[in-house]
Each structure stands twice: as structure tokens, then as C-alpha cells.
Motif scaffolding. Sequence first.
Motif, PDB file in Angstrom:
ATOM      1  N   ARG A   1      -7.679   3.529   1.712  1.00 52.96           N
ATOM      2  CA  ARG A   1      -6.755   3.257   2.590  1.00 52.96           C
ATOM      3  C   ARG A   1      -6.190   4.655   3.585  1.00 52.96           C
ATOM      4  O   ARG A   1      -5.866   4.168   5.045  1.00 52.96           O
TER       5      ARG A   1
ATOM      6  N   ARG B   1     -16.678   3.480  -0.644  1.00 45.72           N
ATOM      7  CA  ARG B   1     -16.698   4.967  -1.823  1.00 45.72           C
ATOM      8  C   ARG B   1     -16.879   6.234  -1.153  1.00 45.72           C
ATOM      9  O   ARG B   1     -18.031   6.536  -1.062  1.00 45.72           O
TER      10      ARG B   1
ATOM     11  N   ASP C   1      -7.950  -1.283  -2.247  1.00 46.85           N
ATOM     12  CA  ASP C   1      -6.826  -1.658  -3.565  1.00 46.85           C
ATOM     13  C   ASP C   1      -7.196  -0.516  -4.654  1.00 46.85           C
ATOM     14  O   ASP C   1      -6.900   0.099  -5.859  1.00 46.85           O
ATOM     15  N   ALA C   2      -8.477  -0.683  -4.589  1.00 43.85           N
ATOM     16  CA  ALA C   2      -9.495   0.631  -5.467  1.00 43.85           C
ATOM     17  C   ALA C   2      -8.888   2.588  -5.340  1.00 43.85           C
ATOM     18  O   ALA C   2      -9.739   2.870  -6.153  1.00 43.85           O
ATOM     19  N   SER C   3      -9.090   3.087  -3.821  1.00 41.02           N
ATOM     20  CA  SER C   3      -8.598   3.448  -3.672  1.00 41.02           C
ATOM     21  C   SER C   3      -7.974   4.662  -2.465  1.00 41.02           C
ATOM     22  O   SER C   3      -7.867   3.887  -1.421  1.00 41.02           O
ATOM     23  N   SER C   4      -6.632   4.879  -2.407  1.00 40.27           N
ATOM     24  CA  SER C   4      -6.031   5.528  -2.006  1.00 40.27           C
ATOM     25  C   SER C   4      -6.656   6.581  -0.780  1.00 40.27           C
ATOM     26  O   SER C   4      -6.138   6.710   0.501  1.00 40.27           O
TER      27      SER C   4
ATOM     28  N   ASP D   1     -21.345  -1.684  -1.303  1.00 41.37           N
ATOM     29  CA  ASP D   1     -19.471  -1.249  -2.291  1.00 41.37           C
ATOM     30  C   ASP D   1     -19.906   0.122  -1.909  1.00 41.37           C
ATOM     31  O   ASP D   1     -19.421   0.851  -1.680  1.00 41.37           O
TER      32      ASP D   1
ATOM     33  N   ARG E   1      -9.767  -5.254  -1.406  1.00 43.29           N
ATOM     34  CA  ARG E   1     -10.901  -5.476  -3.152  1.00 43.29           C
ATOM     35  C   ARG E   1     -11.042  -3.340  -3.144  1.00 43.29           C
ATOM     36  O   ARG E   1     -10.433  -2.946  -3.731  1.00 43.29           O
ATOM     37  N   HIS E   2     -11.357  -2.958  -2.185  1.00 38.78           N
ATOM     38  CA  HIS E   2     -11.733  -1.920  -1.934  1.00 38.78           C
ATOM     39  C   HIS E   2     -10.461  -0.436  -1.759  1.00 38.78           C
ATOM     40  O   HIS E   2     -10.700  -0.149  -1.933  1.00 38.78           O
TER      41      HIS E   2
END
Length: 122
Positions: free
Chosen positions: A94, A57, A88-91, A53, A85-86
Motif C-alpha cells: 500500500r 509481494r 489488503d494483504a500488505s501494508s 503474485d 487483494r494484494h
Amino acid sequence: MPDSLQDFSGTPVLVYAPDGPPLRNENDALDVIGESGYRGATWVAVPVERFTDEFFRLRTRVAGDIVQKFANYGMGLAVIGDISRHLDASSALRDFVRESNRGARLWFLPDADALRSRLARS
């Protein structure tokens, strides 16, 4: 399924199995690069299951360190699988994925068929 060297539209790709050891850091990346080069690959397809993970990040710098090693050795890296899912958690992630997919040596793709298609267009 073992790791296997495959021909994707004339490009030798070492396709890693999803159940092997994870790529946690630069040293793991160097091991992958070394094995891939030894086997004659110019691209590596690594399933998302093989990344921790921390890779997703960006603040941990794990992705940057791993990606930099691939760039230094001129080896293409395709991260294969669902990373929604990753994302969705971090602009920031993206943005990183979008920019990477515009480039020529690091791609985030849903499956090996997408890699095969992308390499055929290159």
C-alpha cells in the motif's frame, strides 16, 4: 486483443493485452522495454494479469527489479487493473503504491482511461 501502440493525449503508450506471457523478472522487463522502444512508446500499460503474485509481494524484490529496469531506460510503467487483494494483504505494498502514484514514471491505475487522464494532466 493484441498488444497495441496507442496515443494517450500525445503520449505513445504500448498497451499490453491481458492474456500474454507474464512479466516474471528483469529479463522479461527488458523484453517489454525493448519492444516498446522499438515501437516508439514512452509508456507501457501492463494489465495486472501479466504480473505474477511475486511482483506484489515486495519481499521477493521482483517489483523492485522490474521497476528499476523501467527507470534505467526512462520508460514509464502503468500497472493497470484491480490490485485490491494484494493491497489488503500488505501494508508495505500500500505504501509503495501510494508513493509510486505520487511520482512521474510508475503508476498503479484501475484502467486505461485513468492512465489517459493522468497523462493528459502531465
